[in-house]
Motif scaffolding. Structure first.
Motif, PDB file in Angstrom:
ATOM      1  N   TYR A 127       0.708  -1.248   0.303  1.00  0.00           N
ATOM      2  CA  TYR A 127       0.144   0.142  -0.017  1.00  0.00           C
ATOM      3  C   TYR A 127       0.836   1.190   0.152  1.00  0.00           C
ATOM      4  CZ  TYR A 127       0.435   0.192   4.947  1.00  0.00           C
ATOM      5  OH  TYR A 127       0.788  -0.127   5.837  1.00  0.00           O
TER       6      TYR A 127
ATOM      7  N   ARG B  23      -6.784  -0.827   3.028  1.00  0.00           N
ATOM      8  CA  ARG B  23      -6.528   0.875   3.753  1.00  0.00           C
ATOM      9  C   ARG B  23      -7.144   2.001   3.085  1.00  0.00           C
ATOM     10  NH1 ARG B  23      -2.641   0.510   7.932  1.00  0.00           N
ATOM     11  NH2 ARG B  23      -2.375  -1.642   8.740  1.00  0.00           N
TER      12      ARG B  23
ATOM     13  N   ASP C 137      -2.720   5.637   5.087  1.00  0.00           N
ATOM     14  CA  ASP C 137      -2.323   4.386   4.928  1.00  0.00           C
ATOM     15  C   ASP C 137      -3.067   3.512   6.407  1.00  0.00           C
ATOM     16  OD1 ASP C 137       0.019   5.945   5.651  1.00  0.00           O
ATOM     17  OD2 ASP C 137       1.008   4.534   6.695  1.00  0.00           O
ATOM     18  N   ASN C 138      -3.320   4.846   7.121  1.00  0.00           N
ATOM     19  CA  ASN C 138      -3.561   4.220   8.619  1.00  0.00           C
ATOM     20  C   ASN C 138      -5.317   4.124   8.591  1.00  0.00           C
ATOM     21  OD1 ASN C 138      -1.720   3.372   9.845  1.00  0.00           O
ATOM     22  ND2 ASN C 138      -1.037   5.828  10.344  1.00  0.00           N
TER      23      ASN C 138
ATOM     24  N   ASP D 117      -4.439   0.617  13.343  1.00  0.00           N
ATOM     25  CA  ASP D 117      -2.618   0.714  13.483  1.00  0.00           C
ATOM     26  C   ASP D 117      -2.636   1.647  14.793  1.00  0.00           C
ATOM     27  OD1 ASP D 117      -1.920   0.147  11.597  1.00  0.00           O
ATOM     28  OD2 ASP D 117      -1.210   1.555  10.672  1.00  0.00           O
TER      29      ASP D 117
HETATM   30 MG    MG Z   1       0.682   1.918  10.089  1.00  0.00          MG
END
Ligand code: MG
Ligand code: AMP
Length: 545
Positions: free
Chosen positions: A100, A213, A288-289, A298
């Motif tokens: 990702y 994500r 990405d979280n 995360d």
């Molecule tokens: Mg992360």
């Protein structure tokens, strides 16, 4: 003949029915070597977890074990530890790390990927639910970039406890099955000041319906790999959004993508409203979280508001810009959804439906926020004509002096507002004394303003005319008594680093019933002690974990 252990293992393997749809249906990286690289045209790379010499169980979550149909006996066994540190693969496990990208602190960062997360596969439990298992800290993957693929005990305990605590608060989140120490040291420069030190290493087994994500989609669009983007989107719609009623990619149209995006927006809105309700600050809301299912994911430098300060961020890496401060979370979620919309735009080909869902994020957020505030304050319904002003003034009053958010709302529920004169005459700050961090801040000005607000609040309650007891129940059902206060997690970590894991289990147990009075646990409901005000881990955290 199979030994006792092998027989037992077989039973476990039978309990865990793997059905690895992610790896089966999505394109794989053909390169099987585990070295850092850019991976193109693929959703994942196969990778083996690292072997650790002396793993030891710190704690496990019985509720998550039950979700996976694991017996208490297995959870207490050596096999459990060997399995969930990644030393032993069970039949059906097919470990891999996913690719990702993401925007970090507002800037496109290119390929990130599971640098230290290794997925073991997906199990279907006896109720037919699909749960993906993922080890965090089980060694480097092709996505590890410059880092070691490992995790330290302090951050693993924080992730383990907080994800379970969030679940019991009723907040959508990834779960955690276990935390295991590896027996191997991990070097970390906690303050980024050139003084690295060895810390105990650990592995958490995370559990979620999906770990996908926003960044999983972004990476393909950024590289022009629209075909892989489409495969991943179709897969996600069919697997993670089965209620959309689409069971195969051939049934998917442009409208399906927009319906899906609309739901991602709403789920994200509802998740953030929950965060605002309990005073949770994620700390690193990079794209990405952000989970495609609207799960809190995360757990890094997150924190809980102690004194109510909307500008607070626990993340020292973000101390300057405070991009991810408490009050900014709703806007950041929207910003992230815009990035996600850009990522799937090639599948939809027109901007209007995506823009309209972004608008509906705002509407959904507003509505959910209002009904959340109405519950927090014990109103039957939110009435903008009166409640907008009440909420605004409360926000200001809470900031006038350092006030513990969690304690304040629980105390508010205990107040009686039947007799207006008593409300005005009473020195209410005395009633709220447990919520104040600096009693010397309680000036006459403050008292007057607090009383005025309480008077208005009391009048507003009279309009609803709920019996006090009903109002109290309503409020206590959404205003937790117990949250994972930053210093409590740190105390559990301090002990665990000395080999004493009892407080981890004690907190896990406490946080199972966050809304209930637990008189024997009153000490855990106290405001942060003064020693914790500036101690690392208690009020500020770095990304280094
Ligand atoms: Mg992360
Ligand atoms: P995070 O800030 O934890 O969300 O991580 C951002 C990115 O850095 C993700 O791609 C992680 O997999 C990666 N990452 C963080 N820490 C490590 C580590 N110790 N080893 C490898 N990758 C890491």
């Amino acid at each position: 003949m199979a030994s006792f252990n092998e027989t037992k293992l077989l039973t476990v393997a039978e309990a865990l029915q793997f059905d690895n749809r992610f790896t089966r249906e999505l394109p794989a990286d053909p390169n099987l070597e585990n070295h850092r690289r850019q991976v193109t045209g693929a959703c994942y790379s196969k990778v083996q977890p690292k072997q650790f010499e002396a793993p030891r169980l710190v704690a496990y979550s019985p509720e998550v074990a039950t979700l996976l149909d694991l017996s208490g006996r297995f959870c207490a066994s050596k096999e459990f530890v060997q399995t969930f540190v990644g030393n032993r693969l069970l039949p059906g496990m097919d470990p891999y790390a996913t690719c990702y990208g993401g925007h970090q602190f507002g800037n496109w960062a290119g390929q990130l990927g599971d640098g230290r997360a290794i997925n073991l596969g997906e199990v279907i439990n006896q109720s037919g639910e699909r749960w993906a298992l993922q080890l965090k800290g089980a060694g480097a993957t092709p996505y590890a970039r410059m880092a070691d693929g490992l995790a330290v005990l302090r951050s693993s305990i924080r992730e383990f406890l907080c994800s379970e605590a969030m679940h019991h608060l009723g907040i959508p989140t990834t779960r955690a099955l276990s935390v295991v120490t590896t027996g191997e040291p991990v070097e970390r420069d906690m303050f980024y000041d050139g003084n690295p030190k060895d810390e105990p290493g650990a592995v958490v087994c995370r559990v979620a319906p999906s770990f996908t994500r926003f960044g999983h989609f972004q990476i393909f669009t950024s590289r022009g790999e629209i075909d892989v983007l489409r495969q991943l989107a179709n897969y996600t719609i069919c697997t993670d959004y089965p209620h959309l009623g689409v069971h195969s990619a051939t049934e998917i149209t442009e409208d399906t993508y927009t319906t899906w995006f609309d739901e991602v927006c709403r789920r994200t809105a509802r998740m953030v409203v929950h965060w605002q309700r309990v005073g949770f600050v994620h700390g690193v809301m990079n794209t990405d979280n952000m989970s495609i299912l609207g799960l809190t994911i995360d757990y890094g430098p997150y924190g809980w508001l102690e004194d109510y300060d909307p500008n607070w961020t626990p993340n020292t890496t973000d101390a300057h810009g405070r991009r991810y401060r408490f009050a900014h979370q709703p806007q950041i979620a929207l910003w992230n959804l815009v990035q996600f919309a850009r990522a799937i735009y090639p599948l939809v080909g027109k901007a209007e439906p995506l823009e309209s869902s972004l608008d509906s994020y705002q509407k959904c957020f507003e509505q959910s926020w209002q009904s959340m505030m109405a519950q927090k304050l014990g109103f039957v319904e939110y009435e903008p004509t009166t409640d907008d002003a009440l909420c605004k003034e409360l926000d200001a009053v809470l900031q006038m002096v350092e006030t513990d958010m969690t304690i304040f709302y629980r105390k508010l529920a205990t107040m009686e507002f039947n007799d207006r004169q008593t409300v005005l005459d009473k020195k209410w700050s005395a009633h709220l004394v447990e919520a104040y961090y600096s009693p010397e801040q309680l000036t006459d000005d403050y008292e007057t303003r607090l009383n005025k607000w309480l008077d208005d609040y009391g009048k507003r309650l009279q309009k609803d005319d709920l019996p006090t007891e009903r109002r109290r129940e309503r409020m206590n059902a959404v205003n937790p008594k117990y949250v994972l206060r930053n210093y409590l997690a740190q105390l559990a970590i301090d002990k665990a680093e000395q080999g004493d894991h009892t407080m981890v289990s004690e907190l896990l147990d406490l946080l199972r019933r966050p809304y209930d009075e637990q008189p024997e646990k009153e000490e855990f409901a106290q405001k942060r002690p003064d020693w914790a005000r500036h101690r690392a881990g208690c009020s500020m955290l770095s990304c280094s974990s």
